[in-house]
Write a protein that holds these residues in place. Structure first.
Motif, PDB file in Angstrom:
ATOM      1  N   ASP A  54      45.835  46.712   4.045  1.00 55.78           N
ATOM      2  CA  ASP A  54      45.177  46.662   5.103  1.00 55.78           C
ATOM      3  C   ASP A  54      45.474  47.196   6.205  1.00 55.78           C
ATOM      4  N   ASP A  62      45.912  39.259  11.074  1.00 54.42           N
ATOM      5  CA  ASP A  62      44.557  39.399  11.111  1.00 54.42           C
ATOM      6  C   ASP A  62      43.689  38.425  11.775  1.00 54.42           C
ATOM      7  N   PRO A  63      43.650  38.525  13.121  1.00 52.63           N
ATOM      8  CA  PRO A  63      42.599  37.556  13.822  1.00 52.63           C
ATOM      9  C   PRO A  63      41.440  37.297  13.112  1.00 52.63           C
ATOM     10  N   ALA A  64      40.756  37.799  12.560  1.00 54.61           N
ATOM     11  CA  ALA A  64      39.350  37.933  12.022  1.00 54.61           C
ATOM     12  C   ALA A  64      39.352  36.815  10.637  1.00 54.61           C
ATOM     13  N   ASN A  65      40.576  36.811  10.036  1.00 55.90           N
ATOM     14  CA  ASN A  65      40.547  36.165   8.743  1.00 55.90           C
ATOM     15  C   ASN A  65      41.855  35.432   8.605  1.00 55.90           C
ATOM     16  N   VAL A  99      42.413  46.621  11.262  1.00 58.41           N
ATOM     17  CA  VAL A  99      41.905  45.411  12.315  1.00 58.41           C
ATOM     18  C   VAL A  99      41.322  45.835  13.383  1.00 58.41           C
ATOM     19  N   ASN A 100      40.182  45.260  13.826  1.00 60.86           N
ATOM     20  CA  ASN A 100      39.417  45.133  14.986  1.00 60.86           C
ATOM     21  C   ASN A 100      39.822  44.052  15.932  1.00 60.86           C
ATOM     22  N   GLY A 101      40.261  44.557  17.148  1.00 67.22           N
ATOM     23  CA  GLY A 101      40.585  43.513  18.331  1.00 67.22           C
ATOM     24  C   GLY A 101      42.030  43.534  18.137  1.00 67.22           C
ATOM     25  N   LYS A 102      42.580  42.128  18.735  1.00 63.87           N
ATOM     26  CA  LYS A 102      43.784  41.952  18.860  1.00 63.87           C
ATOM     27  C   LYS A 102      44.508  41.324  17.811  1.00 63.87           C
ATOM     28  N   LYS A 136      39.476  48.767   2.930  1.00 67.25           N
ATOM     29  CA  LYS A 136      39.064  47.982   4.074  1.00 67.25           C
ATOM     30  C   LYS A 136      39.405  48.661   5.558  1.00 67.25           C
TER      31      LYS A 136
END
Length: 299
Positions: free
Chosen positions: A93, A12-15, A292-295, A289
């Motif tokens: 997730d 997950d690029p967000a976290n 994932v949003n985005g790449k 949750k």
């Protein structure tokens, strides 16, 4: 964690958290100690044999067994013949079997099946299908094109549905035996499913089935390789995990819904059987949750 030269992992690029992994293995180093992962594990043992320790039981495994474990379900493999195969691991997730149960129908069959060993024997025809799907998963993980996430989810769903259908067929063949023991065991399963939230002792079920507690214990241990208390505890924990992930109910509310007036007693019970506290399970496995949003990055 053991490194694998061909492992492909989605992050997950967000976290920076792990979402999905595909890898092959040619030894038992990844599984020869007690694992309690906060994600799902599906292990296809293409070669080898040995002993599987899972939950309260021990089983023999052999070549072409597909093993399936839920988050924090304890398991360990001890080989008697060298093992090799392929494994996919995914966090809730990325894909949660509880949230998608109507789509894949694998909860209670491939996963969370307290009445059968946590694996399915893969036949030749099914092996061809699963090999094809795993090849497509591998190729897609190496392709960072648009809609990668959606395609991987589709392949994963087909994989889980295929394995679940095969296990359901095998269970149906086993259940065709209509002797007295199987009749009692079927009634026990139905009784647990109906009453596990309110009746927590083995003697409760012996009384409902009009059989002595000793006789029920003997039959259950022989057939399921577990005690009646083990079965009840596993069923309660499965429901508690589902509530912790899918709902915003407090631990106190979940405890009450499962027949425990004392939140702290329930928390101790959960930790004893899941080896993690209810709050830690919610914190590490997730709490419904958003995906994932985005790449999604590939390592």
């Amino acid at each position: 964690m053991t490194d694998f030269k061909d492992a492909l992992t989605l992050i997950d690029p967000a976290n920076g958290h792990f979402l999905f992994r595909w890898f092959t293995f040619d030894d038992n180093s990844h599984f020869n100690y007690l694992r309690r992962n906060n994600y799902y594990s599906v292990i296809w043992l293409k070669q080898g044999a040995g002993k599987l320790r899972a939950d309260f039981s021990e089983y023999d495994f052999a070549a072409n067994d597909l093993l399936a474990f839920t988050p924090y379900q304890p398991f360990m493999l001890t080989e008697t013949q060298p093992v090799s195969g392929v494994c996919i691991e995914f966090h809730p997730d990325f894909f949660c079997i509880h949230k998608h149960d109507k789509e894949v129908s694998c909860s209670g069959v491939l996963f969370n099946n307290i009445y059968h060993p946590p694996f399915v024997k893969i036949d030749a025809n099914t092996a061809i299908t699963l090999d094809m799907l795993l090849g497509q998963i591998k190729a897609e993980m190496q392709n960072e094109a648009m809609a990668q996430y959606e395609i991987l989810i589709s392949y994963l769903k087909i994989f889980l549905i295929t394995a679940s259908r095969l296990k359901a067929q095998q269970q149906e063949l086993e259940s065709q035996d209509t002797d007295t023991k199987n009749f009692i065991l079927q009634n026990l399963k139905e009784s647990i499913e109906l009453n596990f939230k309110t009746k927590h002792s083995a003697s409760d079920y012996a009384d409902m089935l009009n059989i002595s507690a000793k006789a029920l214990a003997r039959i259950t241990k022989t057939h399921f390789n577990k005690t009646v208390s083990n079965l009840i505890a596993e069923r309660i924990v499965i429901e508690a995990k589902r509530e912790l992930y899918l709902t915003n109910r407090t631990i106190k509310e979940i405890a009450y819904r499962l027949g425990y007036e004392d939140e702290y007693y329930f928390s101790r019970f959960f930790k004893t059987n899941a080896d993690v506290s209810p709050q830690m399970y919610r914190d590490t496995v997730g709490f419904a949750k958003a995906v994932v949003n985005g790449k999604i990055m590939v390592n």
